[in-house]
Enzyme design. Sequence first.
Site, PDB file in Angstrom:
ATOM      1  CE  LYS A  32      -2.188   1.582   3.779  1.00 58.74           C
ATOM      2  NZ  LYS A  32      -2.119   3.047   3.906  1.00 58.74           N
ATOM      3  CG  ASP A  59      -4.484   4.749   1.934  1.00 55.85           C
ATOM      4  OD1 ASP A  59      -5.588   5.320   1.874  1.00 55.85           O
ATOM      5  OD2 ASP A  59      -3.799   4.663   2.980  1.00 55.85           O
ATOM      6  CE  LYS A  61      -7.113   6.565   4.898  1.00 52.87           C
ATOM      7  NZ  LYS A  61      -5.705   6.197   4.672  1.00 52.87           N
ATOM      8  CG  ASP A  64     -12.278  18.175  -3.347  1.00 51.53           C
ATOM      9  OD1 ASP A  64     -13.231  18.987  -3.376  1.00 51.53           O
ATOM     10  OD2 ASP A  64     -11.086  18.526  -3.398  1.00 51.53           O
ATOM     11  CB  THR A 122      -8.720   1.655  12.331  1.00 45.45           C
ATOM     12  OG1 THR A 122      -7.564   2.188  11.681  1.00 45.45           O
ATOM     13  CG2 THR A 122      -9.431   0.704  11.397  1.00 45.45           C
ATOM     14  NE  ARG A 214       1.883   3.095  13.172  1.00 46.70           N
ATOM     15  CZ  ARG A 214       0.988   3.885  13.755  1.00 46.70           C
ATOM     16  NH1 ARG A 214       1.377   4.857  14.564  1.00 46.70           N
ATOM     17  NH2 ARG A 214      -0.307   3.701  13.549  1.00 46.70           N
TER      18      ARG A 214
HETATM   19  O1  LIG Z   1      -7.146   3.509   4.328  1.00 47.52           O
HETATM   20  C1  LIG Z   1      -6.308   3.001   5.096  1.00 47.52           C
HETATM   21  O2  LIG Z   1      -5.434   2.268   4.652  1.00 47.52           O
HETATM   22  C2  LIG Z   1      -6.479   3.206   6.540  1.00 47.52           C
HETATM   23  C3  LIG Z   1      -7.761   3.422   6.990  1.00 47.52           C
HETATM   24  C4  LIG Z   1      -8.041   3.396   8.367  1.00 47.52           C
HETATM   25  O3  LIG Z   1      -9.183   3.520   8.802  1.00 47.52           O
HETATM   26  N1  LIG Z   1      -7.007   3.202   9.225  1.00 47.52           N
HETATM   27  C5  LIG Z   1      -5.708   3.057   8.815  1.00 47.52           C
HETATM   28  O4  LIG Z   1      -4.830   2.860   9.673  1.00 47.52           O
HETATM   29  N2  LIG Z   1      -5.420   3.104   7.466  1.00 47.52           N
HETATM   30  C6  LIG Z   1      -4.018   2.996   7.010  1.00 47.52           C
HETATM   31  O5  LIG Z   1      -3.481   1.733   7.391  1.00 47.52           O
HETATM   32  C7  LIG Z   1      -2.127   1.862   7.825  1.00 47.52           C
HETATM   33  C8  LIG Z   1      -2.032   1.377   9.247  1.00 47.52           C
HETATM   34  O6  LIG Z   1      -0.721   1.502   9.707  1.00 47.52           O
HETATM   35  P1  LIG Z   1      -0.253   0.911  11.120  1.00 47.52           P
HETATM   36  O7  LIG Z   1      -1.172   1.467  12.161  1.00 47.52           O
HETATM   37  O8  LIG Z   1       1.143   1.424  11.234  1.00 47.52           O
HETATM   38  O9  LIG Z   1      -0.360  -0.583  11.001  1.00 47.52           O
HETATM   39  C9  LIG Z   1      -1.744   3.330   7.632  1.00 47.52           C
HETATM   40  O10 LIG Z   1      -1.094   3.455   6.388  1.00 47.52           O
HETATM   41  C10 LIG Z   1      -3.074   4.062   7.604  1.00 47.52           C
HETATM   42  O11 LIG Z   1      -3.028   5.198   6.754  1.00 47.52           O
END
Ligand SMILES: O=C(O)c1cc(=O)[nH]c(=O)n1[C@@H]1O[C@H](COP(=O)(O)O)[C@@H](O)[C@H]1O
Length: 239
Positions: A32, A59, A61, A64, A122, A214
Site C-alpha cells: 500500500k 491509498d 483517500k 472532495d 480505525t 508499523r
Molecule cells: O485507508 C487506510 O489504509 C487506513 C484506513 C483506516 O481507517 N485506518 C488506517 O490505519 N489506514 C491505514 O493503514 C495503515 C495502518 O498503519 P499501522 O497502524 O502502522 O499498522 C496506515 O497506512 C493508515 O493510513
Amino acid sequence: MQNPLFIALDFNNRATRRNFLAHFSDEKLDVKVGMELFYREGLNVITELKEAGHHLFLDLKLHDIPNTVGRTMKVLAEMEVDMVNVHAAGGQKMMEAALEGLESGTRPGKDRPKLIAVTQLTSTDEAMLRKQLLIDKPLDEVVVNYSLQAQTAGLDGVVCSAHEVPRIQKECGGEFLTVTPGIRRLTDDAGDQARIVSPARARELGSWGIVVGRSLTTAAEPLDVYSEMMNDWKGVLSQ
Ligand SMILES: O=C(O)c1cc(=O)[nH]c(=O)n1[C@@H]1O[C@H](COP(=O)(O)O)[C@@H](O)[C@H]1O
C-alpha cells in the site's frame, strides 16, 4: 489479489523504502502506498513497484466535491494500480463520480482498479464520534450505513476495522470487500489506532484483506515479522 496482507509502505523517502523492501528479496507482495510516500515520490514509486511485480493499493483517500474526485480518479486509473479509495463521508454522489472517473480512465483491455471507501478511520472510537463529530449512533451502525451507501454507489468494498466485518457482511453480502487496518500482534503497541485486532482475529471475523504498517516498518527483521503475521493471517499453526 486473494486475501491480501497489504504492507503499508509508510516511509518518507525512496532510500528507506528501498532498504525495507530489500528484506523481501524477489517476493511478490501486496503493498500500500499512502499519502506520505506518494507525495514524496509521485509516479516514480508506482512505476518501480509495479515493475517489481507487486500488487498495489494506492491509498490517497479522496474526499472532495464529486467533479474533482471523478476527474482525479480518471488520472489515478491511468496509473494502472490495483486498488484505490475515497472517504465514504464525501457522500453517494461523490462515490458514484469516483467510480465513473475510474471507469473512464481505465485503458481498454485493462482491469478497472478496485474502488473501496473508508467508513470510519480505525483511529476513531465511539467517544470521538460523539464528542467531536457529533454523531450519536453506535460506531458499527455508522460504519454499516456508510458500507450500504458505498455498495449502492457501485463500489467494490470498504475500509473498516475487523470488528465491524460480520455486520457489514450480513448487510452487504460476502462478496463485498472488507479491507481492515488496525492490525497488531498481541505484543505490539497500538499507537494511534483505537480499534485493533490480530491477523488471526481479523480472519475469524471475516476480513477479506488486512493492512499492516508499523509492526513491519519499524521491525528490526521485517521478513521474520511478516512471515509470523502472514501465518497468523492464513491460519497456519505455529510449531
Ligand atoms: O485507508 C487506510 O489504509 C487506513 C484506513 C483506516 O481507517 N485506518 C488506517 O490505519 N489506514 C491505514 O493503514 C495503515 C495502518 O498503519 P499501522 O497502524 O502502522 O499498522 C496506515 O497506512 C493508515 O493510513
